[in-house]
Scaffold this motif. Sequence first.
Motif, PDB file in Angstrom:
ATOM      1  N   LEU A   1      -9.547  15.450  32.919  1.00 49.84           N
ATOM      2  CA  LEU A   1     -10.980  15.474  33.916  1.00 49.84           C
ATOM      3  C   LEU A   1     -11.064  16.667  34.528  1.00 49.84           C
ATOM      4  CD1 LEU A   1     -12.089  12.050  34.367  1.00 49.84           C
ATOM      5  CD2 LEU A   1     -12.870  13.101  33.213  1.00 49.84           C
TER       6      LEU A   1
ATOM      7  N   THR B   1     -15.525   8.196  35.097  1.00 46.12           N
ATOM      8  CA  THR B   1     -15.790   8.557  34.182  1.00 46.12           C
ATOM      9  C   THR B   1     -16.432   8.361  32.458  1.00 46.12           C
ATOM     10  OG1 THR B   1     -14.028   6.380  33.816  1.00 46.12           O
ATOM     11  CG2 THR B   1     -13.497   8.437  34.521  1.00 46.12           C
ATOM     12  N   GLU B   2     -17.346   7.431  33.001  1.00 51.69           N
ATOM     13  CA  GLU B   2     -19.001   6.476  32.660  1.00 51.69           C
ATOM     14  C   GLU B   2     -18.605   6.118  31.137  1.00 51.69           C
ATOM     15  OE1 GLU B   2     -20.238   9.884  30.859  1.00 51.69           O
ATOM     16  OE2 GLU B   2     -21.123  11.064  32.610  1.00 51.69           O
TER      17      GLU B   2
ATOM     18  N   THR C   1     -15.585  12.729  28.446  1.00 48.87           N
ATOM     19  CA  THR C   1     -16.776  12.650  29.296  1.00 48.87           C
ATOM     20  C   THR C   1     -18.096  14.017  29.108  1.00 48.87           C
ATOM     21  OG1 THR C   1     -15.883  13.502  31.166  1.00 48.87           O
ATOM     22  CG2 THR C   1     -16.033  11.265  30.677  1.00 48.87           C
TER      23      THR C   1
ATOM     24  N   ALA D   1     -22.290   8.196  27.002  1.00 48.78           N
ATOM     25  CA  ALA D   1     -20.828   6.968  27.821  1.00 48.78           C
ATOM     26  C   ALA D   1     -20.674   6.112  27.326  1.00 48.78           C
ATOM     27  CB  ALA D   1     -22.292   6.749  29.174  1.00 48.78           C
TER      28      ALA D   1
END
Length: 609
Positions: free
Chosen positions: A146, A300-301, A314, A440
């Motif tokens: 990420l 991190t949805e 994401t 998401a």
Amino acid sequence: MRFVLAIVAFVVAAVMILAGIAQRTVFAPPAQVSAATTVSGEPRFIVIDGAVLNSHPGQQTLYVDGAKNELVAYGRTADVTTWLGDQSYATLKYDATTASLTSKNVTPSPAVDTSGTAPSTTAPTTSSTPSADAKGPNPAGSDLWLEEFDGTDANVTRMNVPNNISVIIASDGTAPAPNQIRIVWPLDASTPWAGPLIVGGGALLIVGLGLYLWGLYALRRSRGPRRKGGPKMPKLPKAPKYKPSKSIEATPKGRRSARRAMIAVPVVLVGALGLSGCSGDYWPHFGGTTPMATSTPITTELPKSKDVQPPAVTVPQLERIMTKISASATTADAKLDSKGIATRFTGPALQLRQANYAIRAKKSNEPALPAIAAGPLALTLPQATSMWPRVVSTVVQGSSKTQAPQAITLVQETPRSNYLVTYAVSLEPKAKVPDLAPAAIGAAVVPPDSKLLLLPPQQVAAAYGDILMKGPKSTYFNLFEAQGDTLRPAVGLEYKTKKKAAIPKTASLTFTNKVGASDPIAMATNDSGAIVWTSLEEFETTKVVEAGAEITLPANSQTAALLGTNSSKTGIQANYGYQLAFYVPPAGSDQKITLLGFAQGLVSAKEVQ
């Protein structure tokens, strides 16, 4: 009595002010808590679980040192574990009783599959480990992370990650990871009663001063004659008044001047103390706990339901991936670097770009293919999965108003491989993308042979190719929407008929096509339909049919550039590649299959007998 009350007010005010100041100085709580350790054993990778990073609330600050090349990255815990695969690593744990970090070495089982059919949780074992001399995988630049920091940026990193995120610390995958690690958390250093004590003491000081002045005023009025007596005494002659010099007058003396000084000092003191109590840390918060200043938490949805798979990426992660892809494509396009473009492209998208490089190398006026823009991303559709391969689709708007938005499909084959562009098409001017799942949540990948659609994804390319060859006589003609399709009139039946008519009698021209070698990719839409990306290859074969005749091409044509010559005494076959994106409605729908976008061009040419 007034003087007694004034003295009491002064004493209590002094105690309150000193107590408030002491709360911000000698009795002030610590602003942070930290835990540090030196990891032994020279592991190549160190993993810090999100639960360890959240041992205390607030933003986490990670300090690492002890290696020449340092890298700190974080990603989903399952992704980090799967990426490590068969690699040994060290994990850190936090001991709350001693406020310290401890490390533990983990040796995964050799059965762990790094090709990535599914992420698995490894456990300590005594199985054999990879050789210490073997070159390990380099985590730098992985699309799984990420966020990533390297070099001096990795020495101090600030983050606010949830429990399902883990941090991986490494060097280059072969050298030992930096082993000196310290984590710092902020503490609530507010003193909610310092402000009330200081301001209250200042207010009481003013009250005491008022009582004191009131007492002086009452005392002055009480002086003088109490009663009237006998006859007045004669007045004595007045002595001449003494006039002091200016230098002497400049220095005030007497009770009045002392009172002015006494008044000034408390006013200045109270003003300074009052201003010092303006910070929010000085006051109680009756609405709940004292808020702490932290960075925006990283999310991190992920869906909360355990039965729902997480999205492959994401939106911020995809933005970072597209930035890297755009930079690689821009460099390769400028240098005509066929090997460089292969690091980020595959399948029909790679084939078309490499052919364009070969043509441009021999044909200087040949335009480049549309550039791959880094953003903005108008649409993000990741696959909902925790397995590999993973598929992500996006629509890149781009900054150029003259270039159509591009629909790009990326595929990540294994945890340690990066996402590669498999399809890159320009959207049709009137294309209407159906409703899709939010980024998401992600969408499911539809099987190629699914019968829940108007046509199975694996049959869409062949059906459309049949329309390009036969036009209205095609069996599938009524299944596809003709309005808004700009590719069909450009290369369809009418175009082919005109081109055949222009061929001299000494030669023959035939058209054939077949489904491309790459598998179609279909992602579900909200109406139970699917977006289908597929490829088609069309062959244009010109042959000599009369002895002694010869086929001659324009010297500056694309076919001549790829063929290396502009003439043949037997025949020439030109192969055109088509990347196609369709919306396929669900089975039983009265809607038609719609072409959303395409990319096409010459990909190869050869001489035939």
